[in-house]
Design an enzyme around this catalytic site. Structure first.
Site, PDB file in Angstrom:
ATOM      1  N   TYR A 106      77.524 -14.836 -23.856  1.00  0.00           N
ATOM      2  CA  TYR A 106      76.294 -14.427 -23.175  1.00  0.00           C
ATOM      3  C   TYR A 106      76.189 -12.907 -23.089  1.00  0.00           C
ATOM      4  O   TYR A 106      75.158 -12.312 -23.418  1.00  0.00           O
ATOM      5  CB  TYR A 106      76.256 -15.039 -21.779  1.00  0.00           C
ATOM      6  CG  TYR A 106      75.010 -14.695 -20.996  1.00  0.00           C
ATOM      7  CD1 TYR A 106      73.788 -15.292 -21.311  1.00  0.00           C
ATOM      8  CD2 TYR A 106      75.044 -13.777 -19.948  1.00  0.00           C
ATOM      9  CE1 TYR A 106      72.638 -14.977 -20.595  1.00  0.00           C
ATOM     10  CE2 TYR A 106      73.903 -13.461 -19.228  1.00  0.00           C
ATOM     11  CZ  TYR A 106      72.702 -14.061 -19.560  1.00  0.00           C
ATOM     12  OH  TYR A 106      71.562 -13.746 -18.859  1.00  0.00           O
TER      13      TYR A 106
ATOM     14  N   ALA B  68      77.711 -10.581 -24.873  1.00  0.00           N
ATOM     15  CA  ALA B  68      77.550  -9.952 -26.195  1.00  0.00           C
ATOM     16  C   ALA B  68      76.119 -10.080 -26.687  1.00  0.00           C
ATOM     17  O   ALA B  68      75.554  -9.130 -27.257  1.00  0.00           O
ATOM     18  CB  ALA B  68      78.513 -10.588 -27.196  1.00  0.00           C
TER      19      ALA B  68
END
Length: 242
Positions: free
Chosen positions: A143, A145
């Site tokens: 999430y 990244a």
């Protein structure tokens, strides 16, 4: 009646739904994008200014095919997203990682290819990232990244779209009470409602803010902590994860 048009993805629930209703009440013609036909049909019944746009954002061909009759847009809000956590980093779930990156980042590229050309000169592009991108958080490998990549994308677009006279706004929400956050099994400080989130976003878009961060005390704290040496934050985050 205001003849302006806005397209909003992720409009069948959560922040996207609240934004669709807010803009419809302001007199905008709202194209509400989402996968769930039934939810979009129910949304249309709440305001006649809303038109459903049923589309699967991760399917580029289907997305472009569903976009053939769209008019020029004053505002394009790319808000759809998903959150899944990596619960065992040693046994890394690459399928989960790819799924989140595809939904939250790759599909945004598909939307830009299909719809950015429809935004009028003087119009606005809005992307919903997350305050999670300010700090590396436990279990948020996928999430976080995806949202960090989205924030970078928005900032580079704000440079490259200058000559096209399209302003870019980047949204960094804190915790908002949605079907996604309902699944979280940890404390969510300063959580707000979708209606409150929509108010922050509409106000920021109206002011053409480059960044729309809310709630402010929470996002300011996140940014402040991000200035610490990473070694200090790493120790704090490791304790949180125990």
């Amino acid at each position: 009646m205001n003849s302006k048009t806005v397209l909003i993805t992720g409009a069948s629930s959560g922040i996207g739904k609240a934004l669709a209703l807010a803009y419809a009440e302001m007199g905008y013609l709202v194209y509400a994008g989402g996968r769930n036909q039934q939810r979009l049909d129910e949304l249309v019944l709440e305001n006649a200014n809303i038109k459903p746009l049923v589309c699967e954002l991760t399917n580029k061909k289907a997305l472009i095919a569903a976009s053939g009759d769209l008019p020029q847009l004053d505002i394009l809000i790319l808000n759809a997203g998903n959150c899944e956590y990596i619960n065992d980093a040693v046994n890394f779930d690459s399928d989960l990682f790819a799924r989140v990156i595809t939904t939250n980042l790759i599909s945004v590229g598909y939307c830009l290819e299909a719809w950015l050309k429809l935004v009028k000169p003087g119009g606005q592009l809005v992307l919903t990232s997350s305050s999670a991108q300010f700090l590396p958080l436990p279990r948020a490998e996928a999430y976080g990244a995806s949202k960090a990549g989205l924030s970078y994308l928005a900032k580079t677009l704000s440079i490259d779209l200058q000559n096209s006279h399209i302003d870019v706004s980047l949204i960094h929400p804190g915790f908002v009470s949605t079907p996604l956050t309902d699944k979280n099994d940890f404390p969510m400080p300063s959580i707000i409602s979708t209606a409150q989130a929509a108010d922050y976003i509409v106000e920021g878009i109206n002011k053409r803010k480059a960044e729309i961060n809310f709630p402010k005390h929470f996002t300011y704290l996140m940014k402040l902590i991000s200035l610490l040496p990473f070694s200090i934050w790493k120790k704090l985050a490791t304790r949180m994860n125990k």
